[in-house]
Design an enzyme around this catalytic site. Structure first.
Site, short mmCIF file in Angstrom:
data_model
loop_
_atom_site.label_atom_id
_atom_site.label_comp_id
_atom_site.label_asym_id
_atom_site.label_seq_id
_atom_site.Cartn_x
_atom_site.Cartn_y
_atom_site.Cartn_z
N LYS A 13 4.99 -0.32 6.71
CA LYS A 13 6.66 -0.23 7.23
C LYS A 13 6.97 -0.41 8.18
CE LYS A 13 6.20 4.18 5.42
NZ LYS A 13 5.10 4.49 5.18
N ARG A 88 12.33 11.42 4.14
CA ARG A 88 10.55 11.46 3.28
C ARG A 88 10.66 12.12 2.36
NH1 ARG A 88 7.37 9.53 7.21
NH2 ARG A 88 4.96 9.46 6.39
N ARG A 123 -6.67 -0.03 11.49
CA ARG A 123 -5.49 -0.10 11.89
C ARG A 123 -5.33 0.04 13.46
NH1 ARG A 123 0.31 2.47 9.89
NH2 ARG A 123 -1.66 4.70 9.91
N ARG A 156 -5.19 5.99 15.17
CA ARG A 156 -4.77 7.22 15.13
C ARG A 156 -5.65 8.45 14.15
NH1 ARG A 156 0.67 5.22 12.49
NH2 ARG A 156 0.24 7.66 10.89
N ARG A 167 -2.43 12.40 3.45
CA ARG A 167 -1.48 11.94 3.36
C ARG A 167 -0.25 11.16 1.85
NH1 ARG A 167 -2.37 7.76 8.04
NH2 ARG A 167 -0.08 7.70 7.77
P1 AP5 Z 1 1.48 -0.28 8.68
O1 AP5 Z 1 3.01 -0.78 8.91
O2 AP5 Z 1 1.25 0.25 9.77
O3 AP5 Z 1 1.66 0.99 7.70
P2 AP5 Z 1 3.17 2.12 7.48
O4 AP5 Z 1 3.79 2.15 5.86
O5 AP5 Z 1 3.87 1.72 8.34
O6 AP5 Z 1 2.08 3.17 7.46
P3 AP5 Z 1 1.89 4.48 7.94
O7 AP5 Z 1 0.69 5.47 8.33
O8 AP5 Z 1 2.91 4.50 9.67
O9 AP5 Z 1 3.56 5.52 7.30
P4 AP5 Z 1 3.26 6.80 7.39
O10 AP5 Z 1 4.72 7.03 7.17
O11 AP5 Z 1 2.08 7.53 7.04
O12 AP5 Z 1 3.64 7.25 9.19
P5 AP5 Z 1 4.84 7.88 9.77
O13 AP5 Z 1 3.42 7.17 10.69
O14 AP5 Z 1 5.56 7.73 9.54
O15 AP5 Z 1 0.27 -1.45 8.18
C1 AP5 Z 1 -0.35 -0.18 7.94
C2 AP5 Z 1 -2.10 -1.16 7.96
O16 AP5 Z 1 -2.11 -2.25 7.45
C3 AP5 Z 1 -1.82 -1.86 9.42
O17 AP5 Z 1 -2.94 -2.42 10.53
C4 AP5 Z 1 -1.40 -3.39 9.50
O18 AP5 Z 1 -1.70 -4.00 10.24
C5 AP5 Z 1 -1.62 -3.63 8.07
N1 AP5 Z 1 -0.83 -4.05 7.01
C6 AP5 Z 1 0.78 -4.42 7.07
N2 AP5 Z 1 1.13 -4.98 5.98
C7 AP5 Z 1 -0.33 -5.63 5.76
C8 AP5 Z 1 -0.35 -6.81 5.16
N3 AP5 Z 1 0.96 -6.97 4.13
N4 AP5 Z 1 -1.69 -7.38 4.71
C9 AP5 Z 1 -2.62 -6.74 5.30
N5 AP5 Z 1 -2.57 -5.64 5.72
C10 AP5 Z 1 -1.07 -5.11 6.04
O19 AP5 Z 1 4.28 9.69 9.48
C11 AP5 Z 1 3.01 10.53 10.42
C12 AP5 Z 1 2.80 11.56 10.05
O20 AP5 Z 1 4.45 11.42 10.67
C13 AP5 Z 1 3.29 12.37 8.71
O21 AP5 Z 1 1.88 12.50 8.15
C14 AP5 Z 1 4.15 13.65 9.06
O22 AP5 Z 1 3.14 14.24 9.97
C15 AP5 Z 1 4.76 12.89 10.50
N6 AP5 Z 1 6.42 12.75 10.11
C16 AP5 Z 1 6.59 11.40 10.49
N7 AP5 Z 1 8.01 11.44 9.78
C17 AP5 Z 1 8.10 12.31 8.97
C18 AP5 Z 1 9.15 12.72 8.95
N8 AP5 Z 1 10.55 12.55 8.46
N9 AP5 Z 1 8.72 14.21 7.90
C19 AP5 Z 1 8.67 15.23 8.09
N10 AP5 Z 1 7.08 14.63 8.99
C20 AP5 Z 1 7.57 12.85 9.15
#
Ligand code: AP5
Length: 216
Positions: A13, A88, A123, A156, A167
């Site tokens: 994402k 979410r 990552r 991270r 997660r």
């Molecule tokens: P990346 O692009 O970083 O993936 P992502 O989907 O953004 O993954 P996240 O882990 O950031 O998502 P998340 O939703 O769990 O975390 P968030 O920060 O929102 O890609 C991942 C890796 O793969 C990278 O190394 C990239 O280079 C590689 N990659 C990407 N595309 C690729 C491809 N096509 N091929 C190969 N490699 C690829 O949330 C973290 C925490 O915050 C949550 O657990 C929660 O505690 C809290 N939180 C956040 N939002 C909320 C909410 N709305 N409500 C409540 N709690 C929340």
């Protein structure tokens, strides 16, 4: 253009958000990045979020909705924005509707669990900007250094394999129901819904998404 990116942790994402936001000149609103910034600066929000995030647990709906609603009141959001990691839960999505925030496009990125674990362990993140890399699939020019600022990259805390599994479970139980929620709105022509495989290279996935947007 108001876009929601939906998908499990590690689906790509954040990676796709960078491309889409550059293309459409809209801000990237990542609740994960906002919470990590709050933890870094030690705000009340950061104190509330720190332990929850380290264990892969969601921050409360009320807290996160308030943060997002304040963010989209800012001037840079007048012609749209991209939500990454928000909503979410059904209550978060419902809160957006109650506040009359109309979404144009929901993009669901699909990646199987076994691929996700590998992506997370490789990552690396630039904390200030949220820019992310992968040591094999999208490496920085210099290992562990951000391409644009020259600052160090971090791993991270919630990317440890055991936390990634938690997660994924949280995603299944709390976020997956949003797919039906938004598909129903798509059938009612309230918004456009795109389901895309996240298994290609980052640029292949971007090309699929951009082609869909151009043709719709
Ligand atoms: P990346 O692009 O970083 O993936 P992502 O989907 O953004 O993954 P996240 O882990 O950031 O998502 P998340 O939703 O769990 O975390 P968030 O920060 O929102 O890609 C991942 C890796 O793969 C990278 O190394 C990239 O280079 C590689 N990659 C990407 N595309 C690729 C491809 N096509 N091929 C190969 N490699 C690829 O949330 C973290 C925490 O915050 C949550 O657990 C929660 O505690 C809290 N939180 C956040 N939002 C909320 C909410 N709305 N409500 C409540 N709690 C929340």
């Amino acid at each position: 253009m108001k876009i929601i990116l939906l998908g499990p942790p590690g689906a790509g994402k954040g990676t796709q958000a960078e491309v889409l936001c550059q293309n459409f000149h809209i801000p990237h609103i990542s609740t994960g990045n906002m919470l990590r910034e709050a933890i870094k600066t030690g705000t009340d929000l950061g104190k509330k979020a720190k332990k929850l995030m380290a264990n892969g647990i969601l921050v409360s709906d009320e807290v996160i909705v308030d943060v997002v609603v304040e963010r989209i009141k800012q001037k840079d959001c007048v012609s749209g924005f991209l939500f990454d990691g928000f909503p979410r839960t059904i209550p978060q999505a419902q809160a957006l509707e109650d506040k009359k925030v109309d979404i144009n496009l929901v993009i669901e990125i699909n990646v199987p669990d076994e691929v996700i674990i590998g992506r997370m362990s490789g990552r690396r993140v630039h904390l200030d900007s949220g820019r992310n890399y992968h040591i094999d699939f999208n490496p920085p020019k210099v290992p562990d250094i951000d391409d644009l600022t020259g600052e160090p990259l971090i791993q991270r805390e919630d990317d440890r394999p055991e936390t990634v599994k938690d997660r994924l479970n949280v995603y299944l139980s709390q976020t997956l129901p949003l797919i039906d929620f938004y598909l129903e709105r798509s059938r009612n022509q309230q918004l456009n819904y795109l389901k895309v495989s996240g298994l290609g290279s980052p640029s292949e996935v971007s090309d699929l998404i951009l082609a869909h947007i151009k043709n719709n």
